[in-house]
Scaffold this motif. Structure first.
Motif, PDB file in Angstrom:
ATOM      1  N   GLY A  20     -70.720  17.809 -11.909  1.00 37.62           N
ATOM      2  CA  GLY A  20     -71.966  17.239 -11.409  1.00 37.62           C
ATOM      3  C   GLY A  20     -72.387  17.831 -10.079  1.00 37.62           C
ATOM      4  O   GLY A  20     -72.510  19.036  -9.916  1.00 37.62           O
ATOM      5  N   ARG A  34     -71.553  20.541 -16.002  1.00 38.46           N
ATOM      6  CA  ARG A  34     -71.964  19.302 -16.655  1.00 38.46           C
ATOM      7  C   ARG A  34     -71.315  19.272 -18.033  1.00 38.46           C
ATOM      8  O   ARG A  34     -71.625  20.076 -18.898  1.00 38.46           O
ATOM      9  CB  ARG A  34     -73.486  19.224 -16.792  1.00 38.46           C
ATOM     10  N   VAL A  62     -77.764  20.946 -13.401  1.00 35.49           N
ATOM     11  CA  VAL A  62     -76.881  20.021 -14.126  1.00 35.49           C
ATOM     12  C   VAL A  62     -77.517  18.646 -14.312  1.00 35.49           C
ATOM     13  O   VAL A  62     -76.933  17.783 -14.989  1.00 35.49           O
ATOM     14  CB  VAL A  62     -75.507  19.892 -13.434  1.00 35.49           C
ATOM     15  N   ARG A  72     -75.946  18.496 -23.032  1.00 32.24           N
ATOM     16  CA  ARG A  72     -75.025  17.356 -23.097  1.00 32.24           C
ATOM     17  C   ARG A  72     -75.090  16.633 -24.445  1.00 32.24           C
ATOM     18  O   ARG A  72     -74.130  15.982 -24.854  1.00 32.24           O
ATOM     19  CB  ARG A  72     -75.304  16.378 -21.955  1.00 32.24           C
TER      20      ARG A  72
END
Length: 259
Positions: A20, A34, A62, A72
């Protein structure tokens, strides 16, 4: 309790201390990570190395909805190096930024189980040009280049190339103008790769959309040494909604979705 502590100590070393907003540090510089949602900590991860734009940093990348918002959800590890001075030196073949990016990938592979067949390199604007420069100099193991609104001059010489190139550019871009727009050759932005990779005449342009408010026109080329894809849109200088996720889905053999 003692057993639990022992088990934790036996776990593979990972980047717990630098994900992060907390950067991972190297002698050459730093980068941000990330992890994908719901990762089990064991399954090998595809990687997207993304070069940020002018005067940005990896802290933005990120958390960026049009970048991290897609990686993600797709089980892809996002890597965002910090350019020296918030910039990138992509002008020449001798730039130290190439060795820095390679050091980042090596460090990530030491921290995470990386799927070495699915290393993707991306960049936007100034970072898009840096992504081109990196795969041009050290991209033999790169599965695909995903470049957004930033290129090298098409007469450059490259030592390597990725297995696939995907480039998107706006016809109304006034920051890093659509290459060759004045010549009328709308395929010019990827002519470097088409020549290097030995491509055919290309497909007829085909429209597609990731979101209802932006249309792309896609031309693709099958090549002796890979594949090249060019997406054009009528807009300006921005990261198109859904574009990165759409490319990752297609590259990984999935039905493209948004987001």
């Amino acid at each position: 309790m003692r057993i639990v502590m022992v088990l934790l100590l036996l776990l593979p070393l990972r980047a717990f201390a630098c994900t992060g907003q907390t950067a991972c540090s190297l002698p050459e510089g730093s980068y941000h990570v990330r992890e994908p949602d719901g990762w089990d900590g064991v399954t090998p991860l595809p990687v997207l190395l993304h070069f940020h734009g002018w005067q940005r940093q990896g802290t933005l990348i990120v958390n960026h909805a049009r970048i991290a918002g897609h990686t993600r959800r797709r089980g892809v590890l996002l890597i965002a190096p910090n350019g020296p001075g918030r910039s990138w030196d992509w002008w020449n073949r001798e730039t130290d930024n190439i060795a820095f990016a390679r050091a980042v990938l090596d460090d990530v592979a030491a921290r995470y189980p990386v799927d070495q067949d699915r290393i993707y390199v991306s960049g936007y604007s100034w970072g898009g040009a840096m992504a081109w420069r990196f795969v041009c100099a050290d991209g033999a193991d790169v599965a695909a280049l995903l470049a957004i609104s930033g290129t090298l001059d098409q007469d450059k010489e490259c030592d390597t190339h990725p297995r696939e190139v995907r480039h998107v550019h706006g016809l109304s871009d006034t920051v890093m103008a659509y290459p060759g727009r004045g010549s009328g050759d709308l395929a010019y932005p990827v002519s470097l790769w088409r020549e290097l990779m030995g491509c055919d005449e290309g497909s007829q342009p085909k429209p597609w959309q990731a979101v209802s408010w932006l249309s792309f026109e896609r031309t693709s080329w099958d090549c002796d040494r890979g594949r090249v894809v060019l997406d054009r849109h009528p807009g300006g200088h921005f990261i198109p909604h859904g574009w990165i996720g759409w490319q990752l889905d297609q590259l990984m053999g999935r039905v493209p979705t948004y987001p």
